[in-house]
Design an enzyme around this catalytic site. Structure first.
Site, short mmCIF file in Angstrom:
data_model
loop_
_atom_site.label_atom_id
_atom_site.label_comp_id
_atom_site.label_asym_id
_atom_site.label_seq_id
_atom_site.Cartn_x
_atom_site.Cartn_y
_atom_site.Cartn_z
N HIS A 23 0.85 -1.20 0.00
CA HIS A 23 0.00 0.00 0.00
C HIS A 23 0.88 1.25 0.00
O HIS A 23 0.63 2.22 -0.72
CB HIS A 23 -0.87 0.06 1.26
CG HIS A 23 -1.90 -1.02 1.38
ND1 HIS A 23 -1.99 -1.84 2.47
CD2 HIS A 23 -2.90 -1.41 0.54
CE1 HIS A 23 -3.01 -2.68 2.32
NE2 HIS A 23 -3.56 -2.46 1.15
N LYS A 47 -15.37 -8.74 4.58
CA LYS A 47 -14.21 -9.01 5.44
C LYS A 47 -14.57 -8.84 6.90
O LYS A 47 -15.42 -8.02 7.25
CB LYS A 47 -13.07 -8.03 5.11
CG LYS A 47 -12.41 -8.30 3.78
CD LYS A 47 -11.20 -7.41 3.56
CE LYS A 47 -10.52 -7.76 2.25
NZ LYS A 47 -9.48 -6.77 1.87
N ARG A 96 -2.15 -5.69 -8.35
CA ARG A 96 -1.04 -6.64 -8.22
C ARG A 96 -1.15 -7.67 -9.34
O ARG A 96 -1.29 -7.34 -10.49
CB ARG A 96 -1.08 -7.29 -6.84
CG ARG A 96 -0.74 -6.35 -5.70
CD ARG A 96 -1.06 -6.98 -4.37
NE ARG A 96 -2.47 -7.39 -4.34
CZ ARG A 96 -3.09 -7.88 -3.28
NH1 ARG A 96 -2.42 -8.04 -2.18
NH2 ARG A 96 -4.35 -8.21 -3.34
N SER A 134 -2.43 -8.04 2.98
CA SER A 134 -2.67 -7.91 4.42
C SER A 134 -3.08 -9.26 4.99
O SER A 134 -2.67 -9.65 6.09
CB SER A 134 -3.78 -6.90 4.70
OG SER A 134 -3.45 -5.65 4.19
O1 PNS Z 1 -8.92 -3.30 0.66
P1 PNS Z 1 -10.23 -3.81 0.13
O2 PNS Z 1 -10.99 -4.59 1.20
O3 PNS Z 1 -10.07 -4.60 -1.13
O4 PNS Z 1 -11.12 -2.52 -0.22
C1 PNS Z 1 -12.43 -2.66 -0.70
C2 PNS Z 1 -13.22 -1.38 -0.42
C3 PNS Z 1 -13.24 -1.10 1.08
C4 PNS Z 1 -12.57 -0.22 -1.15
C5 PNS Z 1 -14.68 -1.60 -0.95
O5 PNS Z 1 -15.25 -2.70 -0.30
C6 PNS Z 1 -15.53 -0.35 -0.77
O6 PNS Z 1 -15.48 0.56 -1.58
N1 PNS Z 1 -16.32 -0.30 0.33
C7 PNS Z 1 -17.19 0.82 0.62
C8 PNS Z 1 -18.66 0.43 0.32
C9 PNS Z 1 -18.93 0.53 -1.17
O7 PNS Z 1 -18.92 1.60 -1.73
N2 PNS Z 1 -19.14 -0.64 -1.79
C10 PNS Z 1 -19.37 -0.73 -3.21
C11 PNS Z 1 -18.06 -0.95 -3.94
S1 PNS Z 1 -18.30 -1.03 -5.68
#
Ligand code: PNS
Length: 170
Positions: A23, A47, A96, A134
């Site tokens: 990150h 998660k 990645r 992570s």
């Molecule tokens: O590090 P991650 O878990 O891959 O990040 C994913 C994240 C947190 C960016 C995604 O789940 C997100 O945007 N969450 C906020 C809720 C939302 O807008 N969901 C729709 C995504 S298209």
């Protein structure tokens, strides 16, 4: 001198549970392109988290305390709603290996569907970090393996504290 151009603000959303050197590498690359980056701890319903939001924010703030162009925030709603509130329209995501591609593509298209103004910019992580995550870092640390060099030093300390591991392999 007064700058006539609008600041290029980008949001870097993620779980950051915890932030890794992968990150960090993406943020360093993004700093060359954008004037301000908001690292946003967002909620991923798929998660369950090891570190609390407060712990994750604190670790990230510590890392970037000398970088005025980096802000850290958290939000539990839709990413596009946060972006509307902050007037930002660029999302940064790190890419990645191939395995990231489908998931990232789906999210980028869904976010664009929610708000036409939003663009997702993908930055390719450094080759060194291609296979770190992570999730894997937590798994290895929880079993007493070495994750030194894969996360910033403060995160390493926190992982060791949390897992109560006396990691003899350093
Ligand atoms: O590090 P991650 O878990 O891959 O990040 C994913 C994240 C947190 C960016 C995604 O789940 C997100 O945007 N969450 C906020 C809720 C939302 O807008 N969901 C729709 C995504 S298209």
């Amino acid at each position: 001198m007064e700058d006539n151009f609008a600041k290029r603000i980008a949001i870097y959303p993620g779980s950051f549970d915890p932030i890794t050197n992968g990150h960090f590498d993406i943020i360093k690359r993004a700093m060359r392109i954008f004037d301000e980056i908001i690292i946003l701890i967002a909620f991923n319903p798929n998660k369950s988290y090891f570190f609390t939001v407060e712990e994750r924010m604190e670790m990230i703030r510590e890392i970037f305390q000398d970088n005025k162009e980096i802000k850290v925030d958290c939000y539990s709603g839709l990413l596009v709603d946060y972006m509307k509130m902050t007037d930002a329209n660029i999302i940064i995501r790190g890419m990645r290996a191939l395995s990231d591609f489908e998931y990232e593509f789906q999210m980028a298209l869904m976010n664009r569907r929610q708000s036409k103004n939003i663009e997702t910019v993908f930055l390719m992580s450094g080759f060194k970090w291609f296979y770190t995550s992570s999730q894997l870092i937590k798994e290895v640390a929880s079993l007493g393996g070495s994750v030194k060099g894969l996360v910033p030093d403060n995160v390493y300390q926190k992982l060791m504290e949390k897992y109560n591991t006396n990691n003899i392999r350093g």
